[in-house]
Write an enzyme that holds these catalytic residues in place. Structure first.
Site, PDB file in Angstrom:
ATOM      1  N   GLU A  29       0.824  -1.208   0.000  1.00 21.24           N
ATOM      2  CA  GLU A  29       0.000   0.000   0.000  1.00 21.24           C
ATOM      3  C   GLU A  29       0.857   1.256   0.000  1.00 21.24           C
ATOM      4  OE1 GLU A  29      -3.928   0.796   1.908  1.00 21.24           O
ATOM      5  OE2 GLU A  29      -3.274  -0.860   3.166  1.00 21.24           O
ATOM      6  N   GLU A  50       6.232   7.862  -1.362  1.00 23.48           N
ATOM      7  CA  GLU A  50       6.329   7.160  -0.083  1.00 23.48           C
ATOM      8  C   GLU A  50       7.302   5.987  -0.180  1.00 23.48           C
ATOM      9  OE1 GLU A  50       2.567   6.376   1.791  1.00 23.48           O
ATOM     10  OE2 GLU A  50       1.867   8.429   1.480  1.00 23.48           O
TER      11      GLU A  50
END
Length: 505
Positions: A304, A313
């Site tokens: 994720e 990220e």
């Protein structure tokens, strides 16, 4: 509260130097007297041949001397403009207003107003109006006509424009009458009803309280995320439906190939909703599996760790480190993701960033942000930036990237920075996207990324803007650098990750 109108800056042609100097002297005297009276609002009417630089110079001068405490309304109103020219005129006036706010270094108490008539206003012009922080719409009383009950109402096209602008929370409507009449309360009540109708019909917005609010991008590898952040992520059912659909397809393919047992490594499991997706997808296909969260394993690697700009990220670094534990049959979910950029006009966001600028420390204009771009307008279509693909035994990984991107403006406006988006292929044809051209409906896990520029600039419709952007890596962190290549050359923002970087541990 006393409101005053300064002598108009509307002219049939540009003024020569002598007349312009006299006009500036008059404006200074009028402003001096208005400040002496402590008026509440000062209206300055502008037109096609107004000298925006001179108006801005005087306003900035008075503001710097702390004389100017009244609200300033820049009023676009030109009686020489006919209905066929109005849309073009209004677009030009919005651009003039944007230039005034830049030249005056974003004076806080300045607003834009225009006289709404029956002329058609194109949607792109309305979008430009929605970039104005404080907006006043003037409606003349003679535009009202009685309905079957004798109550004054506006024509449907005018009402439609007002309803759209009422979605902008800082819009006010002013009814102009030649004199005080007994109908004035009916006009006001009608406008209030339209505002109430608009508010009641507005669709639910999960980010209503985050409009133009700056957020520092998450650093999931370096910091523990707080519980409320997970709650936001987990409240988005669409994202997990897509992940579950991708896992179902993968498990089905495994069954077709005769695999009786499947190993999975879940990287970035959070509080477990993706684990639930794995369990449901496996049950749907009657497969047996072994799942390890945040540890190495063999067959399928779901993650994720996708950010608003796709790779911000550090999903590429996480999945690449896991690549050494793969086999020839390993599948990555997502298998690829692509980031996108487009120039945007976002005066409120840019002004908010400026609030954090000090004499020391990182420059806030050289850091990207996650932000709900509300008072904003895209000035071109998004273009592809970086793409990361994850395959077993692929070519040697390199997290560094460089891209030069050329945009063609489809509307005139002030460029305050670049909005970033992403799309991801989870498995086969199952995708996630926040790219406006292909966004996944009703998904709200990600807000746009935003790369500000130190010095905003105006771009005309049809003209080109070119940006260079780098993704750079070191042994300890990853960062972005960016600069404008045309129509002028800007300094490189965030060189060497000095002002912002993403920690690898």
């Amino acid at each position: 509260m006393i409101n005053v109108n300064l002598t108009s800056w509307q002219f049939d042609s540009p003024l020569d130097d002598i007349d312009l100097t006299r006009k500036m002297q008059v404006m200074r005297k009028e402003l001096d007297y208005a400040c002496h009276l402590s008026v509440g609002y000062i209206t300055i009417k502008i037109g096609r041949f107004s000298n925006i630089q001179c108006i801005s110079q005087i306003l900035a001068e008075f503001h710097s001397q702390t004389k100017l405490r009244a609200g300033i309304l820049i009023m676009a109103e030109d009686p020489t403009v006919d209905s066929h020219q109005f849309d073009q005129f209004l677009g030009l006036m919005i651009s003039y207003f944007g230039e005034i706010t830049l030249l005056c270094d974003n004076i806080k108490n300045i607003s834009f107003g225009f006289l709404l008539g029956t002329s058609q206003i194109h949607f792109s012009t309305i979008e430009s109006l929605l970039t104005v922080k404080w907006l006043s719409v003037i409606v003349c009383a003679d535009n009202f006509h009685p309905n079957m009950k004798g109550v004054p109402i506006l024509p449907k096209p005018m009402k439609g424009v007002i309803r759209t602008l009422f979605m902008h929370k800082n819009t006010k409507v002013i009814v102009r009458t030649p004199e005080i009449t007994e109908n004035i309360s009916q006009y006001i009540n009608y406008i209030r009803r339209v505002e109430t109708e608009t508010q009641n019909s507005a669709r639910f917005d999960p980010f209503e309280h985050y409009e133009d609010v700056l957020q520092t991008p998450l650093q999931p590898l370096a910091k523990n995320l707080e519980s409320f952040i997970y709650e936001v992520f987990e409240s988005d059912p669409i994202k997990y439906q897509q992940y579950e659909k991708a896992l179902e397809l993968y498990f089905n393919d495994c069954v077709q190939k005769g695999k009786a047992f499947i190993n999975l490594l879940l990287i970035g499991a959070g509080r477990g909703p993706l684990i639930d997706c794995v369990i449901r997808a496996a049950a749907q296909n009657n497969v047996t599996f072994h799942l390890v969260a945040l540890e190495k394993n063999e067959n399928a690697f779901p993650t994720e760790l996708l950010g608003s700009f796709g790779d911000n990220e550090l999903s590429p670094e996480c999945l690449e480190n896991a690549n050494r534990f793969t086999t020839d049959e390993t599948v990555f979910i997502p298998s690829s993701y692509t980031s996108y950029l487009c120039p945007v006009s976002a005066p409120v966001v840019h002004d908010n960033i400026g609030q954090f600028r000090g004499s020391t420390g990182p420059d806030p204009f050289q850091s990207p942000y996650v932000v709900y771009l509300y008072t904003s307008q895209r000035l071109s279509s998004p273009e592809i930036c970086f793409t990361f693909e994850h395959y077993v035994n692929g070519s040697r990984y390199c997290g560094d990237r460089y891209k030069s991107i050329k945009f063609t403006a489809n509307v005139s406006g002030i460029v305050h920075g670049f909005a970033g988006y992403f799309s991801a292929t989870l498995y086969k044809d199952v995708c996630l996207s926040i790219n406006p051209q292909s966004e996944t409906p009703k998904m709200f896990s990600w807000l746009p990324f935003f790369f500000p520029i130190i010095n905003p600039f105006r771009i005309e419709k049809g003209r080109a803007v070119t940006i260079s952007i780098w993704r750079r890596t070191s042994s300890t962190y990853v960062w972005y650098e960016w600069c404008i290549d045309s129509p002028f050359i800007s300094p490189i923002h965030n060189s060497a990750g000095k002002h912002f970087h993403m920690l690898l541990n």
